[in-house]
Design a protein around this motif. Sequence first.
Motif, PDB file in Angstrom:
ATOM      1  N   ILE A  46      86.580  49.483 118.398  1.00 42.52           N
ATOM      2  CA  ILE A  46      85.732  49.384 119.590  1.00 42.52           C
ATOM      3  C   ILE A  46      84.642  48.365 119.316  1.00 42.52           C
ATOM      4  O   ILE A  46      83.896  48.482 118.346  1.00 42.52           O
ATOM      5  N   ARG A  47      84.567  47.346 120.180  1.00 41.87           N
ATOM      6  CA  ARG A  47      83.562  46.282 120.043  1.00 41.87           C
ATOM      7  C   ARG A  47      82.753  46.151 121.334  1.00 41.87           C
ATOM      8  O   ARG A  47      83.039  45.289 122.168  1.00 41.87           O
ATOM      9  N   PRO A  48      81.757  46.999 121.517  1.00 42.64           N
ATOM     10  CA  PRO A  48      81.018  47.015 122.780  1.00 42.64           C
ATOM     11  C   PRO A  48      80.242  45.740 123.063  1.00 42.64           C
ATOM     12  O   PRO A  48      79.923  45.454 124.215  1.00 42.64           O
ATOM     13  N   GLU A  49      79.960  44.957 122.047  1.00 39.80           N
ATOM     14  CA  GLU A  49      79.211  43.713 122.278  1.00 39.80           C
ATOM     15  C   GLU A  49      80.040  42.680 123.054  1.00 39.80           C
ATOM     16  O   GLU A  49      79.512  41.692 123.547  1.00 39.80           O
ATOM     17  N   ALA A  50      81.342  42.930 123.224  1.00 39.05           N
ATOM     18  CA  ALA A  50      82.244  41.979 123.889  1.00 39.05           C
ATOM     19  C   ALA A  50      82.343  42.193 125.402  1.00 39.05           C
ATOM     20  O   ALA A  50      83.157  41.558 126.055  1.00 39.05           O
ATOM     21  N   SER A  51      81.513  43.082 125.961  1.00 37.86           N
ATOM     22  CA  SER A  51      81.609  43.373 127.386  1.00 37.86           C
ATOM     23  C   SER A  51      80.247  43.741 127.946  1.00 37.86           C
ATOM     24  O   SER A  51      79.302  43.973 127.207  1.00 37.86           O
ATOM     25  N   THR A  52      80.188  43.824 129.272  1.00 37.01           N
ATOM     26  CA  THR A  52      78.946  44.256 129.907  1.00 37.01           C
ATOM     27  C   THR A  52      78.838  45.778 129.844  1.00 37.01           C
ATOM     28  O   THR A  52      79.849  46.491 129.783  1.00 37.01           O
ATOM     29  N   THR A  53      77.625  46.260 129.874  1.00 41.64           N
ATOM     30  CA  THR A  53      77.383  47.701 129.872  1.00 41.64           C
ATOM     31  C   THR A  53      78.049  48.350 131.081  1.00 41.64           C
ATOM     32  O   THR A  53      78.673  49.408 130.963  1.00 41.64           O
ATOM     33  N   GLU A  54      77.950  47.709 132.239  1.00 41.89           N
ATOM     34  CA  GLU A  54      78.543  48.257 133.466  1.00 41.89           C
ATOM     35  C   GLU A  54      80.053  48.433 133.327  1.00 41.89           C
ATOM     36  O   GLU A  54      80.616  49.469 133.698  1.00 41.89           O
ATOM     37  N   LYS A  55      80.723  47.438 132.767  1.00 40.63           N
ATOM     38  CA  LYS A  55      82.182  47.521 132.607  1.00 40.63           C
ATOM     39  C   LYS A  55      82.566  48.571 131.562  1.00 40.63           C
ATOM     40  O   LYS A  55      83.568  49.274 131.706  1.00 40.63           O
ATOM     41  N   ILE A  56      81.759  48.695 130.517  1.00 35.75           N
ATOM     42  CA  ILE A  56      82.010  49.721 129.498  1.00 35.75           C
ATOM     43  C   ILE A  56      81.914  51.113 130.126  1.00 35.75           C
ATOM     44  O   ILE A  56      82.795  51.958 129.920  1.00 35.75           O
ATOM     45  N   ILE A  57      80.876  51.364 130.903  1.00 34.09           N
ATOM     46  CA  ILE A  57      80.696  52.666 131.550  1.00 34.09           C
ATOM     47  C   ILE A  57      81.869  52.956 132.481  1.00 34.09           C
ATOM     48  O   ILE A  57      82.419  54.060 132.475  1.00 34.09           O
ATOM     49  N   ASP A  58      82.280  51.963 133.256  1.00 36.44           N
ATOM     50  CA  ASP A  58      83.408  52.120 134.166  1.00 36.44           C
ATOM     51  C   ASP A  58      84.683  52.477 133.394  1.00 36.44           C
ATOM     52  O   ASP A  58      85.434  53.367 133.787  1.00 36.44           O
ATOM     53  N   THR A  59      84.911  51.796 132.287  1.00 33.56           N
ATOM     54  CA  THR A  59      86.101  52.049 131.466  1.00 33.56           C
ATOM     55  C   THR A  59      86.059  53.448 130.848  1.00 33.56           C
ATOM     56  O   THR A  59      87.045  54.186 130.890  1.00 33.56           O
ATOM     57  N   VAL A  60      84.926  53.813 130.275  1.00 31.06           N
ATOM     58  CA  VAL A  60      84.790  55.124 129.628  1.00 31.06           C
ATOM     59  C   VAL A  60      84.995  56.249 130.654  1.00 31.06           C
ATOM     60  O   VAL A  60      85.634  57.260 130.357  1.00 31.06           O
ATOM     61  N   ASN A  61      84.504  56.047 131.866  1.00 31.62           N
ATOM     62  CA  ASN A  61      84.661  57.062 132.909  1.00 31.62           C
ATOM     63  C   ASN A  61      86.116  57.269 133.318  1.00 31.62           C
ATOM     64  O   ASN A  61      86.447  58.296 133.916  1.00 31.62           O
ATOM     65  N   LYS A  62      86.996  56.336 132.986  1.00 31.70           N
ATOM     66  CA  LYS A  62      88.420  56.446 133.315  1.00 31.70           C
ATOM     67  C   LYS A  62      89.231  57.108 132.201  1.00 31.70           C
ATOM     68  O   LYS A  62      90.436  57.286 132.346  1.00 31.70           O
ATOM     69  N   CYS A  63      88.587  57.482 131.117  1.00 35.04           N
ATOM     70  CA  CYS A  63      89.296  58.122 130.000  1.00 35.04           C
ATOM     71  C   CYS A  63      89.756  59.520 130.425  1.00 35.04           C
ATOM     72  O   CYS A  63      88.925  60.382 130.712  1.00 35.04           O
ATOM     73  N   PRO A  64      91.071  59.763 130.473  1.00 31.82           N
ATOM     74  CA  PRO A  64      91.564  61.038 131.002  1.00 31.82           C
ATOM     75  C   PRO A  64      91.354  62.237 130.078  1.00 31.82           C
ATOM     76  O   PRO A  64      91.325  63.372 130.541  1.00 31.82           O
ATOM     77  N   SER A  65      91.186  62.002 128.788  1.00 29.91           N
ATOM     78  CA  SER A  65      91.091  63.111 127.837  1.00 29.91           C
ATOM     79  C   SER A  65      89.658  63.522 127.523  1.00 29.91           C
ATOM     80  O   SER A  65      89.427  64.586 126.971  1.00 29.91           O
ATOM     81  N   GLY A  66      88.710  62.662 127.829  1.00 26.47           N
ATOM     82  CA  GLY A  66      87.327  62.927 127.443  1.00 26.47           C
ATOM     83  C   GLY A  66      87.022  62.509 126.016  1.00 26.47           C
ATOM     84  O   GLY A  66      85.960  62.819 125.486  1.00 26.47           O
ATOM     85  N   ALA A  67      87.959  61.810 125.380  1.00 20.74           N
ATOM     86  CA  ALA A  67      87.728  61.338 124.015  1.00 20.74           C
ATOM     87  C   ALA A  67      86.624  60.288 123.967  1.00 20.74           C
ATOM     88  O   ALA A  67      85.924  60.164 122.975  1.00 20.74           O
ATOM     89  N   LEU A  68      86.488  59.527 125.043  1.00 22.06           N
ATOM     90  CA  LEU A  68      85.430  58.523 125.136  1.00 22.06           C
ATOM     91  C   LEU A  68      84.334  59.029 126.058  1.00 22.06           C
ATOM     92  O   LEU A  68      84.601  59.460 127.182  1.00 22.06           O
ATOM     93  N   THR A  69      83.113  58.982 125.559  1.00 23.40           N
ATOM     94  CA  THR A  69      81.941  59.272 126.373  1.00 23.40           C
ATOM     95  C   THR A  69      80.914  58.194 126.047  1.00 23.40           C
ATOM     96  O   THR A  69      81.155  57.341 125.191  1.00 23.40           O
ATOM     97  N   TYR A  70      79.796  58.220 126.722  1.00 25.37           N
ATOM     98  CA  TYR A  70      78.762  57.218 126.444  1.00 25.37           C
ATOM     99  C   TYR A  70      77.394  57.801 126.724  1.00 25.37           C
ATOM    100  O   TYR A  70      77.263  58.825 127.385  1.00 25.37           O
ATOM    101  N   PHE A  71      76.396  57.146 126.167  1.00 24.97           N
ATOM    102  CA  PHE A  71      75.020  57.423 126.570  1.00 24.97           C
ATOM    103  C   PHE A  71      74.262  56.115 126.579  1.00 24.97           C
ATOM    104  O   PHE A  71      74.596  55.185 125.835  1.00 24.97           O
ATOM    105  N   LEU A  72      73.280  56.030 127.462  1.00 22.40           N
ATOM    106  CA  LEU A  72      72.443  54.837 127.537  1.00 22.40           C
ATOM    107  C   LEU A  72      71.355  54.939 126.487  1.00 22.40           C
ATOM    108  O   LEU A  72      70.749  55.996 126.297  1.00 22.40           O
ATOM    109  N   ASN A  73      71.144  53.851 125.767  1.00 23.62           N
ATOM    110  CA  ASN A  73      70.124  53.819 124.736  1.00 23.62           C
ATOM    111  C   ASN A  73      68.748  53.731 125.385  1.00 23.62           C
ATOM    112  O   ASN A  73      68.589  53.105 126.438  1.00 23.62           O
TER     113      ASN A  73
END
Length: 77
Positions: A46-73
Amino acid sequence: MNPKDIKKEYTNGEVTIVWQSAKCIHSANCVHNNPDVFHPKEKPWIRPEASTTEKIIDTVNKCPSGALTYFLNKKND
């Protein structure tokens, strides 16, 4: 701790992605939705520096298993 139950955090400074290996069902939604960030055959995969925060949040929200979550720093104002 089970070696298959890994929890890792990856940040771009604005958002932190949390990955929990035990929940992952390998749907590859993350890879298809944001291939700039998610590289399953590489380490770190996982390389979060390669994308925008908005796109990362959108992608994480599509994770069907809940393995990916996020928090804003918190911003240091």
